[in-house]
Design an enzyme around this catalytic site. Structure first.
Site, mmCIF file in Angstrom:
data_model
loop_
_atom_site.group_PDB
_atom_site.id
_atom_site.type_symbol
_atom_site.label_atom_id
_atom_site.label_comp_id
_atom_site.label_asym_id
_atom_site.label_seq_id
_atom_site.Cartn_x
_atom_site.Cartn_y
_atom_site.Cartn_z
ATOM 1 C CB THR A 13 42.710 65.878 -10.630
ATOM 2 O OG1 THR A 13 42.635 65.988 -9.200
ATOM 3 C CG2 THR A 13 44.051 66.433 -11.096
ATOM 4 C CG ASP A 45 27.355 65.538 -8.536
ATOM 5 O OD1 ASP A 45 28.071 66.357 -7.925
ATOM 6 O OD2 ASP A 45 26.195 65.787 -8.906
ATOM 7 C CG ASP A 74 37.895 57.747 -7.237
ATOM 8 O OD1 ASP A 74 37.712 58.954 -7.007
ATOM 9 O OD2 ASP A 74 37.417 56.850 -6.517
ATOM 10 C CG PHE A 160 48.673 64.419 -2.098
ATOM 11 C CD1 PHE A 160 47.312 64.226 -2.232
ATOM 12 C CD2 PHE A 160 49.525 63.775 -2.984
ATOM 13 C CE1 PHE A 160 46.804 63.398 -3.228
ATOM 14 C CE2 PHE A 160 49.033 62.949 -3.982
ATOM 15 C CZ PHE A 160 47.668 62.765 -4.103
ATOM 16 C CE1 TYR A 162 42.633 60.148 5.447
ATOM 17 C CE2 TYR A 162 42.469 60.159 3.048
ATOM 18 C CZ TYR A 162 41.898 60.353 4.292
ATOM 19 O OH TYR A 162 40.577 60.756 4.388
#
Length: 211
Positions: A13, A45, A74, A160, A162
């Site tokens: 990450t 990507d 993810d 962090f 939302y």
């Protein structure tokens, strides 16, 4: 057969908040963690159609580039009234500058446009998919979620993303108002509340041994 993580582990990450949470979760296991950013690895990507496939894309790319076991997450927020958005695009809604204040404002604007003002119209859940990939393409994958309600205005400055607008079911405070121990259940991990901590509990059972 499941495989144990030993020695050095790459955390795939470039997100500082996510990196801090992952290192905190790994701390009891004596794993030497290094981030993809520290190794100068590029971000692949994310072309998957769900959280699990995107986690695998990131973990596999880091494992191949570093020749080390690599751990990727993810995750995102899924809002019922927005037909599941932002979902796997949660990070993209914050833009290249990772402006989650703007992303939360966007969610609230869309909820207001749809008349979603009552708590029962503001249901959402966080999802976390975790993947560990080895250079030989062995994978260990888990997924977990936590359900809750979106509040406005955002509350708290912890966590962090939302976190400040998400109040998990059964609680009166948002993730943004909770300490790390309250959010992650550290220690012990068996009390995990957040989506990422719940997924990590599953992963730890098959891949990690406390030091």
């Amino acid at each position: 057969m499941h495989r144990r993580i030993t020695g050095k582990l790459v955390i795939a990450t470039h997100n500082p908040g996510k990196l801090a949470e992952m290192k905190e979760l790994l701390a009891p296991y004596g794993i030497e963690a290094v981030s993809a950013g520290e190794l100068g690895l590029s971000e692949p990507d994310e072309t998957g159609n769900d959280f699990r496939s995107n986690a695998a894309i990131k973990a596999i790319a880091a494992a191949h580039a570093s020749k080390l076991p690599s751990f990727a997450d993810d995750s995102g927020i899924v809002v019922d009234a927005l037909d599941g958005a932002p979902g796997i695009y949660s990070a993209r809604w914050a833009g290249p500058t990772k402006d989650f204040t703007a992303a939360m404002t966007r969610i609230e604007r869309l909820l207001q446009e749809r008349g979603a003002t009552a708590p029962d119209k503001r249901k959402a859940h966080f999802v976390s998919a975790l993947c560990v990939a080895w250079p030989d393409d062995h994978l260990e994958e888990v997924e977990a979620r936590v359900d809750g309600t979106l509040v406005w205005p955002p509350r708290g400055t912890a966590g962090f993303g939302y976190d400040p607008m998400f109040r998990p079911d059964g609680h009166t405070r948002t993730f943004g108002e909770m300490t790390s121990i309250e959010k992650h259940g550290l220690p012990p991990l068996g009390l995990a509340l957040s989506h990422r901590a719940r997924a990590f509990v599953k992963l730890a059972e098959i891949c990690l041994e406390p030091r």
